[in-house]
Design an enzyme around this catalytic site. Structure first.
Site, PDB file in Angstrom:
ATOM      1  N   CYS A  63      -0.838 -13.298   8.874  1.00  0.00           N
ATOM      2  CA  CYS A  63      -1.658 -12.361   9.653  1.00  0.00           C
ATOM      3  C   CYS A  63      -3.186 -12.388   9.389  1.00  0.00           C
ATOM      4  CB  CYS A  63      -1.304 -11.240   9.384  1.00  0.00           C
ATOM      5  SG  CYS A  63       0.367 -10.476   9.603  1.00  0.00           S
ATOM      6  N   CYS A 113      -5.086  -9.916   7.062  1.00  0.00           N
ATOM      7  CA  CYS A 113      -4.164  -9.335   5.800  1.00  0.00           C
ATOM      8  C   CYS A 113      -5.093  -9.354   4.558  1.00  0.00           C
ATOM      9  CB  CYS A 113      -3.262 -10.519   5.490  1.00  0.00           C
ATOM     10  SG  CYS A 113      -1.970  -9.947   3.977  1.00  0.00           S
ATOM     11  N   CYS A 173      -8.057   9.657  -5.459  1.00  0.00           N
ATOM     12  CA  CYS A 173      -6.850   8.766  -5.665  1.00  0.00           C
ATOM     13  C   CYS A 173      -5.737   9.488  -6.374  1.00  0.00           C
ATOM     14  CB  CYS A 173      -7.289   7.498  -6.631  1.00  0.00           C
ATOM     15  SG  CYS A 173      -8.695   6.462  -5.820  1.00  0.00           S
ATOM     16  N   ASP A 212      -2.512  -0.080  -4.293  1.00  0.00           N
ATOM     17  CA  ASP A 212      -2.287  -1.219  -3.720  1.00  0.00           C
ATOM     18  C   ASP A 212      -3.513  -1.984  -3.205  1.00  0.00           C
ATOM     19  OD1 ASP A 212      -0.829  -3.031  -2.478  1.00  0.00           O
ATOM     20  OD2 ASP A 212      -1.035  -2.098  -0.576  1.00  0.00           O
ATOM     21  N   CYS A 252     -17.520   6.669   8.273  1.00  0.00           N
ATOM     22  CA  CYS A 252     -18.056   8.035   8.289  1.00  0.00           C
ATOM     23  C   CYS A 252     -18.520   8.480   9.633  1.00  0.00           C
ATOM     24  CB  CYS A 252     -19.400   7.868   7.346  1.00  0.00           C
ATOM     25  SG  CYS A 252     -20.189   9.578   7.314  1.00  0.00           S
TER      26      CYS A 252
END
Length: 375
Positions: free
Chosen positions: A18, A21, A257, A273, A344
């Site tokens: 892809c 990616c 997070c 990830d 934003c």
């Protein structure tokens, strides 16, 4: 304590190429590009340590392409996990490009209660723009057939749609395609640019385009909600849930997070990830416990850094809905600092146009729950 793991059983290996990616870019930015395939001993050790002290464990699989690990690996993994859980809840999810899913795979996924995230960007002309095999050929036909297979086998699944600059111009076409083909659980994921050269690729998603896309997509979502033919769009569902409970299910929407762990194929641990990078390694499952890895997370200040947002954000009228955005969209990989989200302006435009309707849906949902005694 519930423990959540995202496991890269095939590391960064993938049978596709892809063009957008983000993980291929991430792999190229670390000293070890490929951590091999997770072996049975590492998988069993991972399960043992994940269950130690946990009341439940969520095992998620991602890649690369996790199905390259082979069906026997997953059959052994789920059997061992359920045996060792000894009645404690364990759940399984997998995110896949779908190209290796056979009838045998589909039956397994159904029987083991997997939630499958299938990557399909829309109709053929949109999907095949960037989701190619190694030979540069489009993959729509393979993935569409897998979608039909999952439907027929009654596998719990949702569709993952990467929103590129091209996709953003076709909100109606993508949404209607999914609905027409029987898909009612959709995740629209804004395309993530490489760590260097943000905004320079043909597929790079601009804030202006993404804002217009969200506004149009929400109108379709609201229309079907009002008609009683509701289609779940994860981002919008999370906004409603955020207004109802103060917490979103998606970690990037909470202003901090999360505390899940990414486990690479060799057993090394990472906090996210988007940060499977050398400087963020939390340890190795062969040498440490999850509690020790979590201590390392705090030593790095990984979660703490995500709590810091611009003063302009804290005083923004949309902060309660935006919370500053995902850390990855705020990261400046050149100077190492966190700034305003690159998206934003998109969120400001979207909330200005749709916040009242989001609040109205949340109120209707709250009233429904109260009237039916749902807590």
């Amino acid at each position: 304590m519930r423990r959540t793991l995202l496991i890269k059983s095939a590391s960064g290996k993938c049978d596709m190429a892809c063009r957008y990616c983000f993980y291929a870019d991430e792999v190229e930015s670390r000293s070890i590009k490929d951590h091999g395939m997770m072996d049975t001993a590492t998988a069993h050790l991972l399960i043992d340590k994940a269950l130690d002290g946990a009341t439940s464990v969520a095992f998620g699989f991602q890649g690369g392409e996790p199905t390259l690990s082979g069906l026997p690996f997953f059959q052994d993994f789920t059997a061992y996990a359920k045996e060792k859980a000894a009645g404690r809840p364990v759940s399984f999810t997998i995110q896949t490009n779908g190209r290796h899913i056979t009838q045998e795979w589909a039956s397994f996924l159904h029987d083991e209660g997997f939630l499958v995230g299938l990557s399909l960007d829309g109709p053929k002309k949109i999907h095949d723009l960037y989701r190619h095999d190694k030979g540069g050929n489009g993959t729509f036909k393979d993935v569409f057939n897998t979608m039909r297979l999952l439907q027929k086998a009654d596998v719990d699944h949702n569709i993952l749609i990467t929103v590129t600059e091209d996709t953003a111009r076709h909100a109606d076409e993508v949404y209607d395609f999914m609905k027409r083909n029987g898909e009612a659980h959709l995740q629209f994921i804004p395309c993530i640019d490489p760590m260097e050269g943000r905004g320079t690729r043909p597929w790079s998603l601009t804030a202006g385009s993404y804002g217009r896309f969200l506004i149009r997509l929400f109108k379709l979502y609201k229309r079907d909600w009002e008609r009683g033919s509701y289609v779940s769009v994860r981002y919008f569902d999370n906004l409603v849930h955020l207004l109802l409970t103060g917490v979103a299910e998606e970690c990037g929407m909470n202003g901090r997070c999360g505390d899940y762990f990414v486990v690479e194929a060799d057993g090394t641990l990472y906090p996210c990830d988007f940060y499977v990078l050398d400087g963020y390694c939390l340890g190795d499952i062969h040498e440490c416990t999850f509690d020790e890895a979590d201590k390392r997370r705090h030593e790095l200040g990984f979660v703490e850094a995500s709590l810091k947002v611009e003063d302009e954000c804290r005083t923004c009228q949309w902060y309660r809905l935006c919370r500053g955005g995902c850390r990855r969209d705020r990261e400046d990989f050149q100077d190492g600092g966190l700034k305003k989200s690159c998206l934003c302006p998109a969120y400001k435009a979207f909330f200005s146009a749709c916040a009242n309707d989001i609040a109205a849906i949340a109120k209707a949902e709250r009233d429904f729950r109260l009237s039916h005694g749902i807590h």
